[in-house]
Design an enzyme around this catalytic site. Structure first.
Site, PDB file in Angstrom:
ATOM      1  N   GLU A 173      13.671  26.260  24.665  1.00 33.36           N
ATOM      2  CA  GLU A 173      12.720  27.034  23.857  1.00 33.36           C
ATOM      3  C   GLU A 173      12.560  26.472  22.435  1.00 33.36           C
ATOM      4  OE1 GLU A 173      13.734  31.204  24.053  1.00 33.36           O
ATOM      5  OE2 GLU A 173      13.316  31.313  26.200  1.00 33.36           O
ATOM      6  N   GLU A 292      13.884  30.456  33.391  1.00 34.53           N
ATOM      7  CA  GLU A 292      14.265  31.791  32.908  1.00 34.53           C
ATOM      8  C   GLU A 292      13.178  32.759  33.354  1.00 34.53           C
ATOM      9  OE1 GLU A 292      15.535  32.623  28.920  1.00 34.53           O
ATOM     10  OE2 GLU A 292      16.397  30.610  28.654  1.00 34.53           O
TER      11      GLU A 292
END
Length: 485
Positions: A173, A292
């Protein structure tokens, strides 16, 4: 009463089922590791401190691969802290979750746990506070046999054989302002390309996963993916997707239809990757890693800055209900439907932290409602994914407008002849389901397992020609040739 009609044909092929779709995620966050998979002194712990009751549930869940060690944790991770004699390992402040990290559980413990669990490890490297050199050395430590400083260090630590890790995430991320060491798309793309180049020099056989947007709501979504792939297309095999669905963020009908959003998210990333492929005249097609995903009551989350510094704090230990389980089952349907490009998946996380498995410190371990659709799908989805022809009633949602109330996907195991159909009724009215099996004339329904919002434990129903889908329900239908029944 509106009827849903589902037609199956072995010619309606999407792609083979990749077992690595059914992965999970272990991060040094909250109680996922400590008192989750690792708790020395627990009555069910083995000599290495690994909880065998949790290992039993992980095997039952059917997890095939596990991403480690993060997550946000990886962006200030020093892998060297978690190897070697446990008594020599430093205690560190983890900046991601503002918690104390003992490093009592580290890289080699995770690899030992992975073997016992029967899962393939997926490692992430720190491209937040570290970079190319540390990433390449970690591959060397894990994958080279001997004769180099890092490989010989692993042998010194009592691990003679390489871990042979195939899948590597290039950070986590990195577009997120919450990330330690976040970067612009150009900065990250160049760094990912350099790190990937060095890591492949160590082991050319590894698979590399570039960070996509942290979620599709990021202001830079799609532009981020395009820029990163402009820089790193030659080096990477996958680009990641992360998405969570909050039951309290939208109206209830929109939450039940969360898979509509996932369908669109996947399609948008595929289109972006293929745009870069066409622009750069590449023959390789980038695949997707949904590393995720889950239901998460994110609106209840307390930010790290609002908490004191603790060791092993209890973080986002959501309790799931039946509707959450139906949504998870539908998200798995969406993932299978995109099996031609989506090859990797990691439900986040495995234990305690928004997880299908929960534990008590010193006590029991148990299954949450979302455990059941995952375990059934992981066990039954074999062979080739088929796209059913499906008609039926629609339902109204605040976010997506009118969407199909019934959603489905199927798999066909050519070796056994068995067909598995995964169906969800997202609506609030019961729907009769009619199966058109003209392309499978000798198949009969052998097993029908379902769960509902009101009864989230799996129920095995008597197979009949008439199938009724209760409101807000998930179903697994197993069809087999008559001669095998």
């Amino acid at each position: 009463m509106a009827v849903a009609q589902l037609t199956l044909d072995p010619a309606f092929r999407i792609a083979p089922v990749d077992p690595r779709l059914f992965g999970s995620f272990v991060e040094h966050m909250g109680r996922c590791v400590y008192t989750g998979i690792f708790e020395p002194g627990h009555p069910e712990a083995d000599d290495d401190g690994l909880r065998t009751d949790v290992l039993d549930l992980v095997r039952e869940l059917g997890v095939t691969t596990v991403r480690y060690p993060g997550g946000n944790f990886v962006s200030n991770y020093r892998w060297e802290d978690g190897v070697g004699p446990r008594g020599d390992r430093p205690r560190r402040l983890d900046l991601a979750w503002r918690s104390l990290e003992s490093n009592a559980f580290g890289l080699n413990e995770f690899m030992r746990w992975s073997k016992l669990a029967g899962v393939e490890p997926m490692m992430a490297v720190n491209l937040g506070t570290r970079g190319v050199e540390a990433a390449a050395e970690l591959v060397e430590y894990c994958n080279l046999a001997d004769g180099t400083a890092a490989a010989d260090l692993r042998r010194k630590h009592g691990v003679a054989q390489p871990h042979d890790v195939r899948m590597w995430c290039l950070g986590n991320e990195m577009d997120g302002p919450w990330q330690i060491g976040s970067l612009t798309a150009d900065e990250y793309g160049r760094l990912a390309a350099r790190a990937g180049h060095a890591m492949r020099r160590v082991d050319p056989s590894i698979e590399l996963i570039a960070c996509g947007s942290s979620n599709s709501g990021m202001p830079t979504f799609a532009a981020w993916e395009a820029t990163v792939l402009e820089h790193a297309y030659d080096q990477v095999d996958y680009i990641s997707l992360h998405t969570y669905y909050d039951p309290e963020k939208f109206d209830e009908a929109s939450f039940r239809a969360s898979a509509v959003d996932l369908d669109g998210f996947i399609d948008d990333v595929v289109a972006t990757a293929d745009h870069v492929r066409a622009k750069k005249r590449h023959s390789k097609r980038i695949k997707l890693s949904l590393d995720e995903w889950n239901v998460w009551y994110q609106s209840r989350f307390t930010e790290p800055e609002d908490r004191g510094i603790e060791e092993t704090p209890a973080l986002i230990e959501d309790d799931y209900n039946g509707t959450d389980a139906v949504v998870v089952g539908n998200l798995l349907i969406s993932m299978l439907r995109h099996a031609d490009r989506l090859s990797l998946g990691c439900q986040a996380q495995l234990v305690n932290v928004i997880a299908p498995i929960r534990t008590e410190a010193g006590g029991r371990a148990w299954r949450q409602t979302i455990f059941h659709p995952f375990a059934r799908t992981a066990r039954l989805a074999r062979g080739t994914v088929l796209r059913p022809a499906l008609t039926g009633p629609s339902m109204s949602t605040g976010r997506f407008g009118d969407v199909p109330a019934v959603d489905a996907v199927a798999t066909h195991d050519e070796q056994t002849g068995e067909v598995s159909v995964f169906v969800v009724n997202r609506g609030t009215e019961p729907v009769p389901l009619s199966l058109d099996l003209r392309a499978f004339p000798k198949h009969r329904l052998r097993e029908h397992v379902s769960l509902t919002a009101d009864r989230p434990e799996p129920v095995t129903r008597q197979p009949t020609e008439e199938i009724l889908l209760p409101p807000v329900s998930w179903h697994a239908l197993c069809l087999a040739p008559e001669e095998s029944m």
